[in-house]
Enzyme design. Structure first.
Site, PDB file in Angstrom:
ATOM      1  NE  ARG A  83      -0.566   1.622   3.692  1.00  0.00           N
ATOM      2  CZ  ARG A  83       0.598   2.273   3.871  1.00  0.00           C
ATOM      3  NH1 ARG A  83       1.737   1.637   4.079  1.00  0.00           N
ATOM      4  NH2 ARG A  83       0.617   3.607   3.850  1.00  0.00           N
ATOM      5  N   GLY A  84       0.248   2.409  -0.070  1.00  0.00           N
ATOM      6  CA  GLY A  84       1.022   3.647  -0.134  1.00  0.00           C
ATOM      7  C   GLY A  84       1.359   3.922  -1.593  1.00  0.00           C
ATOM      8  CB  ALA A  85       1.297   7.074  -3.541  1.00  0.00           C
ATOM      9  NE  ARG A 124      -5.874   1.092  -2.288  1.00  0.00           N
ATOM     10  CZ  ARG A 124      -5.279   1.589  -1.199  1.00  0.00           C
ATOM     11  NH1 ARG A 124      -4.091   1.151  -0.840  1.00  0.00           N
ATOM     12  NH2 ARG A 124      -5.880   2.510  -0.470  1.00  0.00           N
ATOM     13  CD  GLN A 237      -3.793   3.102   6.511  1.00  0.00           C
ATOM     14  OE1 GLN A 237      -4.468   3.551   7.437  1.00  0.00           O
ATOM     15  NE2 GLN A 237      -4.274   2.984   5.287  1.00  0.00           N
ATOM     16  CG  ASP A 278      -2.478   8.406  -1.450  1.00  0.00           C
ATOM     17  OD1 ASP A 278      -2.723   9.071  -0.426  1.00  0.00           O
ATOM     18  OD2 ASP A 278      -1.968   7.270  -1.408  1.00  0.00           O
ATOM     19  CG  ASN A 288      -2.268  12.053   2.539  1.00  0.00           C
ATOM     20  OD1 ASN A 288      -1.673  11.159   1.946  1.00  0.00           O
ATOM     21  ND2 ASN A 288      -2.078  12.293   3.818  1.00  0.00           N
ATOM     22  CE  LYS A 289      -5.451   6.068   3.765  1.00  0.00           C
ATOM     23  NZ  LYS A 289      -6.336   5.209   2.920  1.00  0.00           N
TER      24      LYS A 289
END
Ligand code: MRU
Length: 397
Positions: A83-85, A124, A237, A278, A288-289
């Site tokens: 996960r994570g861009a 995603r 996270q 992201d 972003n999140k």
């Protein structure tokens, strides 16, 4: 493909090892049990298999998982084993290489590869790095003539994407540390308190991270830092991944409930905010999140600098309006209704809501450029606006 548990261990051991190691620039690399790990790599003994750290199991178990088919990659990205861009981008790069190996056994190489590209892109929607990496692979592979050559190019490009991600993040750290250094000087060497949201650490990329890279760099230069780590519901996270990273590196930190940041800011306990992203529009809006926007509002109200750190692979050069144009991923409501943790040594999921209450689960939000003090990129720091971004990337003018 099966997965293999390499070790479960108290993370404090690694922190002690880190402190004992002599400093040299390479020690910024991320160590687990005194061994350097990236988040994704080709298996040493078989280059048709990709290995990852399974992030679903962290911080409780350090599990290395093997991905050997396109389907493995789709699942790993969708289920957030990776996960994570940046890491999603690097995974897509390796996924396309594995897809090229599979395509070589089909009648129509090109069709199989295009379908694979579409399947990966659909896993995603918000992180632009995914599309960027897949398209980079498609272009590179299309230029090669024979099937053999296409596979070679796909492998090389996957490695290139991963190496480039790590190098970009390292440079984000070198630029971003100047901001921390300045605040530290202003505070006469007192602790610089930095708030971060979600995980934009090395686990979200191939190495170093973005929001954390300046923090690791500052820590390695003996600048006193302390990190407020937003837990980052629903998947936590921050509490599970950022905290685990910082603990392993020995960086002082405190996990806070997501709603705490505003209070800390009002009481002078936050000197700056750094988050990852992201997707960034050419005009400087940042996805972003979920929850990032609220932190940016609180930072603005309290006159606290709010920085966003990113590699240029996260800039979407095609769009101008983040709110209207960035697709926001919605995920399963169970991520809100259940919480995962360790109980008597076993990973367990626990229901924390009335079973029949519905929940909604937006993965990201958009922070408008006007709330952002600056963007920290691999080429330097710029204001969050078109002029600022283009001044660092004139070739995109
Ligand atoms: O849903 P995730 O964990 O893939 O979310 C991505 C993130 O890690 C954050 O939004 C992060 O701050 C962006 S930096 C990769």
């Amino acid at each position: 493909m099966g997965s293999k548990i390499i070790s479960t261990y108290p993370a404090i051991i690694n922190s002690i090892l880190f402190v004992l190691l002599p400093y040299h620039p390479e020690t910024i690399i991320m160590l687990i049990n005194n061994k350097h790990f990236r988040t994704i790599w080709l298996k040493e003994s078989n280059d048709k298999i990709v290995q990852i750290i399974d992030q679903q199991q962290l911080p409780h178990q350090f599990v290395i998982k093997e991905l050997a088919s396109l389907e493995d990659f789709e699942t790993a990205i969708k289920d957030m084993q990776v996960r994570g861009a940046g890491l999603i981008g690097a995974s897509a790069g390796y996924g396309m290489y594995i897809a090229a190996l599979e395509a070589a056994k089909k009648n129509d190489f090109g069709k199989y590869l295009n379908d694979a590209a579409n399947k990966l892109k659909a896993t995603r929607p918000t992180a632009i790095n995914l599309k960027w990496a897949v398209d980079r692979q498609l272009l590179a592979i299309s230029k090669a003539k024979s099937i053999e050559e296409k596979i070679k190019v796909a492998k090389m490009t996957a490695i290139e994407i991963a190496d480039e991600d790590a190098e970009f993040c390292r440079n984000v750290g070198l630029h971003g540390v100047k901001i921390i250094e300045e605040i530290s000087k202003r505070k006469n060497g007192e602790v610089v308190n930095i708030l971060t949201h979600c995980n934009a650490g090395w686990l979200a990329f191939v190495d170093y991270g973005t929001a954390t890279a300046p923090i690791y760099e500052a820590f390695n230069r003996n600048i006193k830092v302390h990190v407020w780590v937003d837990e980052t519901r629903p998947r936590n996270q921050g509490a599970s991944l950022t905290a685990w990273e910082l603990l392993n590196h020995g960086v002082p930190h405190t996990i806070i409930a997501d709603n705490t940041g505003g209070h800390l800011m009002q009481h002078g306990l936050v000197d700056m905010v750094i988050t990852g992203t992201d997707r960034v529009t050419i005009t400087g809006d940042v996805a972003n999140k979920i929850g990032t926007y609220l932190k940016a509002l609180a930072a603005k109200d309290n006159n606290i600098p709010f920085y966003v750190a990113l590699p240029s692979s996260t800039i979407d050069w095609q769009i101008r309006d983040g709110l209207k144009e960035i697709p926001i991923e919605t995920r399963d409501q169970d991520e809100v209704k259940y919480i995962q943790g360790i109980c008597n040594g076993e990973l367990k999921r626990i229901l924390i809501t009335p079973a029949n209450s519905p929940a909604s689960n937006y993965g990201f939000d958009v922070t408008p450029a006007r709330l952002i003090t600056g963007l920290i990129t691999e080429r330097g720091i710029c204001p969050a606006c078109e002029e600022g971004i283009v001044s660092l990337y004139p070739e995109k003018r």
